[in-house]
Design an enzyme around this catalytic site. Structure first.
Site, PDB file in Angstrom:
ATOM      1  N   HIS A 194      31.512  35.092  36.214  1.00 11.02           N
ATOM      2  CA  HIS A 194      32.717  35.047  35.382  1.00 11.02           C
ATOM      3  C   HIS A 194      33.931  35.672  36.066  1.00 11.02           C
ATOM      4  O   HIS A 194      33.827  36.729  36.700  1.00 11.02           O
ATOM      5  CB  HIS A 194      32.472  35.817  34.075  1.00 11.02           C
ATOM      6  N   GLU A 195      35.068  35.029  35.911  1.00 11.33           N
ATOM      7  CA  GLU A 195      36.365  35.554  36.361  1.00 11.33           C
ATOM      8  C   GLU A 195      36.392  35.936  37.836  1.00 11.33           C
ATOM      9  O   GLU A 195      36.872  37.002  38.206  1.00 11.33           O
ATOM     10  CB  GLU A 195      36.783  36.751  35.496  1.00 11.33           C
ATOM     11  N   GLY A 196      35.890  35.071  38.680  1.00 10.86           N
ATOM     12  CA  GLY A 196      35.863  35.335  40.116  1.00 10.86           C
ATOM     13  C   GLY A 196      34.551  35.975  40.486  1.00 10.86           C
ATOM     14  O   GLY A 196      34.225  37.063  40.015  1.00 10.86           O
TER      15      GLY A 196
END
Length: 601
Positions: free
Chosen positions: A441-443
């Site tokens: 998630h998110e990078g």
């Protein structure tokens, strides 16, 4: 009865004894508040989480959302929980009273969010995304956009998403193909595909406001040509009412191993000529703007990881106390009563690991939130810049490193339950599957590591690293006043020097034109730096415990002894890993860099 979501004494310890959030009430914005009002908000969140979110966590996991080609359906408990969340005002806890908010500090709002994340990470995902999207519009939108989109989002009527990834691009946003064609009326027609969009379609709200990265034809190449658009699922009329369906279509649901209560979607924009979109802010600055939501989300993902670890820790701890099995190694009588497994040293090892991860991780996440509060209140520009760099430098640790160690923590929870841990009869199996998504998630954590070493350690002459060192030096000085903490204070001081030397070696290689070599083992530098930051958190906690007034109850004495034991465990079992990591990183090994793809035969 103890809470299955969080240790409330631990939460109070972090908020008031470590971060001193009560002092924020001296600021004009929070003058109406007190420790009592903060606790009232947390108690309300905790009650709602227990009553409305926790009961359907397993049910939502077993009964994923479905799509019949027209409508997404899910169990009714999700909508009921989110309606209660909305009615209690938790979509806008930090906002002005005039916007319907509670005007709480972010640190306290994060504490409220933590219990919802622990109770049900899937259902908690919808407001998490909505608040981030609303914050984007508040920061960069026009007054009309704030009225038409932000206000109903903060009221919980509209939900929000972030639309970045595409099937062919993944994390490489420079390669996105979604385009936005300008129209004579000032709107745009958005055409393209977005993948892995959490909360991308459902019937939980009146509307869904998609924050979409796209390129305006003729703009600069790569990330410099990305703009940000508001693209609603349904158009919004000038009077604020919801209009016709926009040209945004759900192509299908992705079925992930975890977070199953949050719809995860493939969205097609412009199947019938183009979805109506509205430029947010200035053209070609979309990625710059989106980083606000991405960085907020990274803190949120890190805290979500911590709370999944925390919930699993509390469950496995309770299980270990009540599960009799075996006898002590020095027991010679096979007819003697079995002992609870918590009395076995190896079980204590795994519980201690979970304790330092969960309680130390909560401290770090809420500390990051407190930095946001301090930045907002800072009058001195230089101090504000220092705090911003401090937060920026710690964000990869909050998101990336915590995602890694929390996954290991959840693994221990499964192990403690033995064969039962792998069944759906107990929640630790689901917690583990949910947790496994957070390193992506998110990078991805690899991207976070490259960001930490390649950018955060170098920008502005290493000012972020300097800010971190100053904070750690302060904690070391305080700890040194306690005789029993002096050895750990010395170890942490040595670890600062180890990180300094390793950083210089790696940045030196980058300065010599060898960035690929320096970054080849960035993931291990993330691990090294994470050990330093967590050592700081635990030394800080140990000092605070020893500075408290004498304990009045056995329960409080046990709480404090547990803190000191967890600190000792971290410095005994985890900090020594730093020597290996520093040695390996210092060699600038190129094994991963020079390995050829064809050798993976």
């Amino acid at each position: 009865m103890t809470s299955p979501l969080i240790n409330r004494r631990d939460l109070a310890f972090v908020l008031y004894d470590l971060l001193d959030v009560a002092a924020l009430t001296k600021h004009a914005r929070y003058a109406d508040h007190s420790r009592e009002t903060f606790e009232a908000a947390i108690e309300t969140a905790h009650r709602l989480a227990l009553e409305k979110f926790h009961p359907h966590n397993a049910k939502a996991d077993k009964n994923e959302p479905t799509f019949d080609g027209n409508t997404v359906s899910m169990i009714p408990e999700v909508a009921e929980a989110l309606a209660a969340f909305r009615d209690a005002g938790f979509f806008a806890p930090t906002k002005d009273y005039e916007l319907g908010g509670m005007q709480l500090p972010l640190t306290v709002a994060q504490a409220c969010n933590a219990v919802f994340q622990s109770a049900n990470i899937g259902s908690a995902g919808y407001p998490f995304l909505t608040v981030g999207a609303a914050n984007l519009i508040e920061s960069f939108g026009s007054q009309e956009q704030k009225s038409l989109y932000m206000a109903p989002m903060l009221a919980g009527r509209f939900f929000g998403t972030m639309c970045l990834s595409e099937p062919q691009a993944g994390s490489s946003l420079a390669d996105i193909r979604t385009r936005a064609e300008p129209q004579p009326d000032g709107t745009y027609r958005v055409i393209g595909n977005k993948m892995w969009i959490s909360g991308g379609d459902h019937e939980l709200s009146e509307n869904i406001v998609h924050m979409v990265l796209a390129k305006i034809p003729g703009g600069p190449p790569g990330v410099k040509g990305i703009s940000l658009f508001i693209v609603p699922k349904r158009t919004v009329n000038p009077d604020g009412s919801v209009g016709a369906r926009n040209d945004v279509r759900l192509a299908g649901l992705n079925h992930k191993m975890g977070y199953r209560g949050t719809t995860n979607t493939v969205l097609n924009f412009g199947e019938k000529g183009g979805a109506v979109g509205y430029l947010l802010g200035q053209p070609h600055r979309g990625l710059e703007y989106m980083f606000q939501m991405m960085n907020e989300a990274r803190i949120g993902v890190g805290q979500g990881a911590v709370m999944l670890a925390y919930a699993a820790y509390l469950f496995s701890l309770d299980y270990a106390r009540g599960r009799p099995q075996g006898r002590a190694p020095d027991s010679k009588d096979p007819t003697s009563p079995m002992i609870p497994i918590i009395e076995h040293a190896d079980i204590k090892r795994m519980l201690l690991h979970q304790k330092w991860v969960s309680e130390g991780g909560l401290h770090l996440c809420l500390y990051a939130g407190s930095l946001v509060d301090r930045i907002a209140m800072a009058d001195d520009a230089q101090e504000k810049a220092r705090l911003e760099l401090l937060l920026d430098t710690l964000t990869p640790i909050v998101k990336g490193w915590l995602s890694e160690v929390c996954l290991k923590s959840n693994e221990h929870a499964v192990q403690i339950l033995g064969g039962y841990g792998y069944t759906r009869d107990y929640p630790v199996e689901q917690y583990y599957r949910d947790q496994r998504l957070n390193p992506i998630h998110e990078g991805t954590d690899g991207i976070q590591a490259i960001d930490l070493l390649g950018r955060k350690m170098a920008i502005k002459g290493g000012a972020g690293w300097t800010a971190v060192k100053a904070e750690i030096a302060r904690a070391i000085k305080i700890a040194t006043a306690h005789e029993r903490l002096k050895p750990m204070a010395r170890e942490l001081a040595q670890l600062v020097e180890t990180v300094e030397t390793t950083r210089a070696t790696l940045l030196g290689a980058m300065g010599q034109g060898k960035p690929s070599l320096a970054l080849a083992n960035a993931f291990h530098f993330l691990d090294l730096f994470g050990l330093l930051v967590m050592g700081w958190m635990w030394l800080w906690q140990a000092s605070a415990v020893l500075d408290l007034p004498p304990a009045a109850t056995d329960e409080e004495r046990a709480f404090r002894a547990g803190k000191l034991a967890a600190c000792r465990y971290f410095f005994t079992y985890e900090v020594p890993r730093s020597a290996y990591l520093a040695s390996m990183l210092g060699k600038l090994d190129d094994t991963t860099l020079t390995m050829k793809s064809e050798w993976f035969a």
